[in-house]
Design a protein around this motif. Structure first.
Motif, mmCIF file in Angstrom:
data_model
loop_
_atom_site.group_PDB
_atom_site.id
_atom_site.type_symbol
_atom_site.label_atom_id
_atom_site.label_comp_id
_atom_site.label_asym_id
_atom_site.label_seq_id
_atom_site.Cartn_x
_atom_site.Cartn_y
_atom_site.Cartn_z
ATOM 1 N N TRP A 38 0.846 -1.206 0.000
ATOM 2 C CA TRP A 38 0.000 0.000 0.000
ATOM 3 C C TRP A 38 0.878 1.252 0.000
ATOM 4 N N ASP A 39 1.988 1.188 0.721
ATOM 5 C CA ASP A 39 2.926 2.326 0.766
ATOM 6 C C ASP A 39 3.470 2.598 -0.642
ATOM 7 N N ILE A 40 3.852 1.530 -1.344
ATOM 8 C CA ILE A 40 4.379 1.657 -2.717
ATOM 9 C C ILE A 40 3.314 2.228 -3.643
ATOM 10 N N LEU A 41 2.082 1.727 -3.515
ATOM 11 C CA LEU A 41 0.996 2.220 -4.386
ATOM 12 C C LEU A 41 0.775 3.716 -4.173
ATOM 13 N N GLY A 42 0.845 4.144 -2.908
ATOM 14 C CA GLY A 42 0.683 5.576 -2.634
ATOM 15 C C GLY A 42 1.807 6.385 -3.264
ATOM 16 N N LYS A 43 3.016 5.863 -3.191
ATOM 17 C CA LYS A 43 4.155 6.601 -3.775
ATOM 18 C C LYS A 43 4.065 6.610 -5.291
ATOM 19 N N ARG A 44 3.544 5.519 -5.854
ATOM 20 C CA ARG A 44 3.430 5.462 -7.319
ATOM 21 C C ARG A 44 2.371 6.448 -7.814
ATOM 22 N N THR A 45 1.299 6.588 -7.036
ATOM 23 C CA THR A 45 0.178 7.449 -7.492
ATOM 24 C C THR A 45 0.266 8.863 -6.936
ATOM 25 N N GLY A 46 1.214 9.059 -5.994
ATOM 26 C CA GLY A 46 1.344 10.389 -5.386
ATOM 27 C C GLY A 46 0.221 10.685 -4.403
ATOM 28 N N GLN A 47 -0.407 9.622 -3.888
ATOM 29 C CA GLN A 47 -1.546 9.796 -2.977
ATOM 30 C C GLN A 47 -1.252 9.231 -1.579
ATOM 31 N N PRO A 48 -1.697 9.923 -0.509
ATOM 32 C CA PRO A 48 -1.626 9.294 0.821
ATOM 33 C C PRO A 48 -2.554 8.087 0.832
ATOM 34 N N VAL A 49 -2.209 7.067 1.607
ATOM 35 C CA VAL A 49 -2.977 5.817 1.565
ATOM 36 C C VAL A 49 -4.439 6.062 1.933
ATOM 37 N N TYR A 50 -4.713 6.983 2.866
ATOM 38 C CA TYR A 50 -6.135 7.175 3.230
ATOM 39 C C TYR A 50 -6.952 7.607 2.004
ATOM 40 N N GLN A 51 -6.316 8.315 1.081
ATOM 41 C CA GLN A 51 -7.036 8.740 -0.136
ATOM 42 C C GLN A 51 -7.301 7.548 -1.034
ATOM 43 N N LEU A 52 -6.349 6.617 -1.105
ATOM 44 C CA LEU A 52 -6.550 5.395 -1.906
ATOM 45 C C LEU A 52 -7.671 4.535 -1.309
ATOM 46 N N ARG A 65 -13.554 12.057 8.344
ATOM 47 C CA ARG A 65 -13.586 12.886 9.571
ATOM 48 C C ARG A 65 -12.350 13.757 9.584
ATOM 49 N N GLU A 66 -12.380 14.783 10.420
ATOM 50 C CA GLU A 66 -11.282 15.750 10.435
ATOM 51 C C GLU A 66 -10.088 15.271 11.276
ATOM 52 N N GLY A 67 -10.315 14.279 12.138
ATOM 53 C CA GLY A 67 -9.204 13.769 12.960
ATOM 54 C C GLY A 67 -9.673 12.542 13.729
ATOM 55 N N LEU A 68 -8.745 11.744 14.245
ATOM 56 C CA LEU A 68 -9.084 10.518 14.970
ATOM 57 C C LEU A 68 -8.940 10.759 16.472
ATOM 58 N N LEU A 107 -5.814 4.071 7.683
ATOM 59 C CA LEU A 107 -7.014 3.243 7.520
ATOM 60 C C LEU A 107 -8.196 3.869 8.244
ATOM 61 N N CYS A 108 -7.982 4.284 9.496
ATOM 62 C CA CYS A 108 -9.104 4.814 10.291
ATOM 63 C C CYS A 108 -9.577 6.174 9.793
ATOM 64 N N THR A 109 -8.684 6.913 9.150
ATOM 65 C CA THR A 109 -9.087 8.211 8.576
ATOM 66 C C THR A 109 -10.157 8.002 7.511
ATOM 67 N N ALA A 110 -10.127 6.825 6.878
ATOM 68 C CA ALA A 110 -11.083 6.526 5.795
ATOM 69 C C ALA A 110 -12.129 5.493 6.220
ATOM 70 N N THR A 111 -12.253 5.237 7.541
ATOM 71 C CA THR A 111 -13.192 4.205 8.036
ATOM 72 C C THR A 111 -14.345 4.874 8.769
ATOM 73 N N HIS A 112 -15.581 4.698 8.265
ATOM 74 C CA HIS A 112 -16.703 5.429 8.851
ATOM 75 C C HIS A 112 -17.008 4.971 10.286
ATOM 76 N N ASN A 113 -16.956 3.633 10.526
ATOM 77 C CA ASN A 113 -17.316 3.152 11.871
ATOM 78 C C ASN A 113 -16.103 3.126 12.804
ATOM 79 N N PHE A 114 -15.400 4.237 12.810
ATOM 80 C CA PHE A 114 -14.249 4.393 13.717
ATOM 81 C C PHE A 114 -14.742 4.878 15.078
ATOM 82 N N GLY A 115 -14.107 4.369 16.164
ATOM 83 C CA GLY A 115 -14.526 4.805 17.495
ATOM 84 C C GLY A 115 -13.473 5.634 18.199
ATOM 85 N N ILE A 116 -12.276 5.059 18.340
ATOM 86 C CA ILE A 116 -11.213 5.741 19.062
ATOM 87 C C ILE A 116 -9.902 5.013 18.747
ATOM 88 N N HIS A 117 -8.776 5.706 18.861
ATOM 89 C CA HIS A 117 -7.486 5.057 18.539
ATOM 90 C C HIS A 117 -6.569 5.159 19.751
#
Ligand code: GCO
Ligand code: MG
Length: 403
Positions: free
Chosen positions: A95-109, A115-118, A329-339
């Motif tokens: 996933w790290d490689i894919l983000g570097k290849r596409t120029g995207q942070p993994v949460y965007q992929l 949400r604005e923060g975890l 992962l949690c930045t892009a996960t709707h049913n997130f509770g707390i980290h």
């Protein structure tokens, strides 16, 4: 099409043992993965070095799901912490490689911010209630809005989650595990009042959590859950060993205190019964221990169907690489509770430069392509692995109990 050209398994001990996977492609892209299982680091390093690395060479790093299936179904002997940490490390690196290849942070992929923060929680501990209250105040003063509280037990010299040092690092550096003592009766007789004292001290607005760390029988867990109901805990964690998923029905029948479990889980099947029966409220699997982003994403989606929220394990014994993957992962996960954010010594932050950070009690992934984290390989030389094991515990009559 790019190819995986080199796979390095790096074991180093900048403050504590970590196992880091470095995957390099023919195009010169580098992906990082964490493979740290506290106390069994060398087992995962060997699994990767001796049974996985060769299988990856020449393969397309973009086939993340296919490689996951290949490493999971293709080995026959599936599941368990060692296998799933090895798969997790490969998955994080891809996933790290894919983000570097596409120029995207993994949460965007993964679908982008939901949400604005975890919301993060920190640890506070104290042998005496007065020390615990001071420790809670320090976390609140640092801007955190959720705190796990652990305290001493009268008559016991050692208690999980409580240290005489400033930091609590459970894995003792020794050739054999340290032996600790335990007494559930003394714990049950004292911990509700300690939690009540914290609640009275902080008022109703602060989220308080407590970790029973697998030590109670189901009926004892039910009793504890009931006893702390007046103190409105955000959750009681690992109240009883979770291999017996059906045991949580008994706990559920007696208390409305929210329940969290799963830091020792490695696949969705470990939690399938718990989640599908709504016996728990939070699932705690860590990206490193449960097969990486690809599998934990599916576990969280399964939990979402039943109203169970994601609340990943975030101790100091998973590396900042796995922590980065979890925050993405949690930045892009709707049913997130707390980290969980136990925090790291400065030496570890420096060993693993990372874009993730905390602002006002909330975790942020950063916006660098990929996971936004790396490992300083120069540390391998001067920081060799040192045997370190989690303790074992015995009750006062000498019976071995869950630590
Ligand atoms: C937690 C965990 C840890 C584990 C440790 C094992 O809730 O953070 O229970 O304290 O014991 O991560 O290596
Ligand atoms: Mg725990």
């Amino acid at each position: 099409m790019d190819r995986i050209e080199r796979v390095d398994v790096l074991v180093a001990s900048p403050g504590r043992n970590f196992v880091t996977l470095k995957v390099t492609t023919a195009d010169g892209l580098v992906g990082w993965g964490d493979a740290t299982v506290n106390g069994r680091e060398l087992a995962v390093a060997s699994y990767l070095r001796d049974h996985v690395a060769e299988l990856l060479l020449g393969r397309d790093p973009g086939r993340i799901e296919d490689l996951w299936q290949y490493l999971y179904r293709g080995v026959y002997w599936r599941r368990g912490p060692i296998t799933m940490a090895a798969i997790g490390a490969v998955d994080m690196a891809l996933w790290d490689i894919l983000g570097k290849r596409t120029g995207q942070p993994v949460y965007q992929l993964l679908g982008g911010r939901v949400r604005e923060g975890l919301l993060a929680y920190r640890h506070a501990f104290g042998w005496e209630t007065s020390e615990l209250l001071d420790a809670v105040d320090r976390q609140l003063a640092d801007g955190y809005r959720a705190v796990r509280v652990q305290t001493g037990v009268p008559g016991l010299r050692t208690v999980y989650g409580v240290s005489r040092e400033a930091r609590y690092e459970p894995a003792g550096r020794a050739a054999v595990p340290l032996e600790e003592e335990w007494d559930s009766a003394a714990y049950l007789a004292s911990v509700p009042a300690a939690i009540g004292a914290v609640r009275e001290h902080v008022g109703s607005g602060v989220r308080l959590l407590h970790d029973a760390h697998h030590r109670l029988t189901p009926i004892q867990a039910a009793r504890l859950g009931k006893a702390v109901e007046p103190y409105d805990l955000f959750w009681l964690e690992d109240v009883t060993p979770a291999e017996d998923q059906e045991a949580f029905r008994l706990v559920r029948e007696h208390t409305t205190t929210p329940l969290a479990v799963g830091e020792v889980f490695n696949t969705v099947w470990d939690a399938q019964h718990l989640i599908s029966h709504r016996y728990i409220d939070y699932i705690r699997a860590a990206v490193v221990h449960a097969g990486g982003i690809s599998h934990v994403r599916k576990l969280f989606a399964f939990a979402d169907v039943y109203g169970v929220k994601a609340a990943p394990h975030g101790p100091s014994d998973i590396s900042p690489i796995a922590f980065a993957a979890s925050v993405h992962l949690c930045t892009a996960t709707h049913n997130f509770g707390i980290h969980e954010y136990m925090g790291y010594p400065q030496q570890v932050h420096e060993a693993f430069p990372h874009a993730w950070h905390v602002a006002d009690g909330y975790l942020q992934p950063g916006d660098e392509p990929g996971l936004g984290v790396s490992f300083d390989e120069s540390l391998v030389e001067g920081h060799p692995y040192q045997p370190a094991y989690l303790p074992v515990a015995r009750s006062l009559d000498g019976t071995l109990v869950d630590w």
